[in-house]
Scaffold this motif. Structure first.
Motif, PDB file in Angstrom:
ATOM      1  N   ARG A   1       2.265   1.829  -3.411  1.00 24.49           N
ATOM      2  CA  ARG A   1       1.272   2.414  -4.311  1.00 24.49           C
ATOM      3  C   ARG A   1       1.109   3.914  -4.036  1.00 24.49           C
ATOM      4  O   ARG A   1       1.007   4.724  -4.963  1.00 24.49           O
TER       5      ARG A   1
ATOM      6  N   GLU B   1       0.831  -1.205   0.000  1.00 19.71           N
ATOM      7  CA  GLU B   1       0.000   0.000   0.000  1.00 19.71           C
ATOM      8  C   GLU B   1       0.866   1.255   0.000  1.00 19.71           C
ATOM      9  O   GLU B   1       0.586   2.228  -0.720  1.00 19.71           O
TER      10      GLU B   1
ATOM     11  N   ASP C   1       1.752   6.898  -6.637  1.00 19.11           N
ATOM     12  CA  ASP C   1       0.741   7.911  -6.940  1.00 19.11           C
ATOM     13  C   ASP C   1       1.286   9.313  -6.684  1.00 19.11           C
ATOM     14  O   ASP C   1       1.056  10.230  -7.479  1.00 19.11           O
TER      15      ASP C   1
END
Length: 308
Positions: free
Chosen positions: A70, A67, A74
């Motif tokens: 990610r 997570e 982003d």
């Protein structure tokens, strides 16, 4: 091996003789017992309290790590997009800056102002003493470029603001430049100065200039200004007075009606009244006066001026 017990109360003593096998057994029990107790405690702790690191914990850590990866990806993508947007904005700002420079140079040329006074191609001269305690800082190259463009835009805004004020002042002077006649069509029927009064037949001082015109035709302002009087005045009939600043005013008398009110702003050529014959008048005409610091002066030099 003999083991002797002493009885403190009776003073008796007992002795026990142990063989070597019993001695070895006792030593074995003394060593094995702590080991057994430690092993049992560890087994009970493992069974009753689960270990801190298990497969479930490892999976949770791995999930959180994925997570976070990610989120970092982003954030990196968003930063790249924002950087591209800033780059495009910087390019657009520089293009506008070039057009702004061209506009400023064109305005300077049209206004007839000395180009050295408003040089849009050079940086302004600035300076001042160094402030104690100030620390040096070297921003990134992109920030330096952005700061350079921002500073240039601020400089252009200041130059254009000053230029705008100069042009506004010049335009104001042009608009308040008193010149021309107060009627589009007609002829001068009486000049400024001494003349024979048409009612009494005596020599009298005429404080203005008369322009004969067709009844109902417009009376126009000879310069821009503010209406300070609009109405009936003894001897003048229907009168309009306009203040042009710098102590100069103009009057338009004997009108049939006025088309402005006190406080109105009029521009050169605006209709302020309608030609008539009100007041002390022998026929339709405009009695035109020019006042300087409250005193009537000869309007002829102003009438003869060419429009700017």
């Amino acid at each position: 091996m003999n083991i002797i017990w002493l009885n403190s109360k009776g003073g008796h003593a007992r002795s026990v003789q142990l063989s070597r096998s019993w001695l070895y057994l006792a030593l074995l029990v003394m060593v094995a017992l702590p080991v057994a107790l430690g092993t049992g405690a560890y087994w009970l702790n493992y069974k009753l309290v689960p270990p801190a690191y298990t497969e479930a914990v490892a999976e949770r850590f791995q999930s959180e790590l994925n997570e976070q990866k990610r989120e970092v990806a982003d954030l990196s993508r968003l930063s790249a997009e924002q950087f591209r947007a800033l780059t495009l904005q910087l390019a657009d700002t520089e293009a506008r800056l070039v057009r702004l420079d061209a506009l400023g140079e064109r305005l300077v040329d049209v206004a007839g102002i000395d180009g050295q006074e408003f040089d849009f191609s050079s940086a302004p001269a600035i300076g001042g003493p160094e402030v104690e305690g100030s620390s040096s800082f070297t921003p990134p190259s992109f920030m330096q470029e952005l700061e350079r463009v921002t500073t240039a835009l601020q400089r252009r805004e200041q130059q254009l603001d000053i230029l705008e004020k100069l042009l506004a002042n010049r335009q104001l002077k042009d608009e308040t430049f008193l010149s021309g006649r107060p009627i589009p069509h007609g002829w001068m029927s009486s000049r400024y100065g001494r003349r024979t009064d048409p009612f009494s037949g005596r020599v009298a001082w005429h404080k203005g200039v008369d322009f004969a015109a067709r009844d109902g035709s417009p009376i126009i302002a000879t310069a821009s200004g503010v209406v300070t009087f609009a109405g009936k005045k003894t001897g003048y009939g229907q009168l309009v007075e306009v203040n042009h600043g710098n102590g100069i005013s103009s009057r338009y008398a004997h009108a049939k009606s006025v088309t402005v009110e006190v406080g109105d702003i009029v521009r050169t050529g605006d209709t302020v009244a309608i030609v008539g014959t009100s007041g002390r008048s022998t026929g339709p005409h405009v009695h035109y006066e020019v006042l300087k610091n409250g005193q009537q002066v000869d309007p002829s030099p102003y009438i003869a001026r060419a429009r700017r």
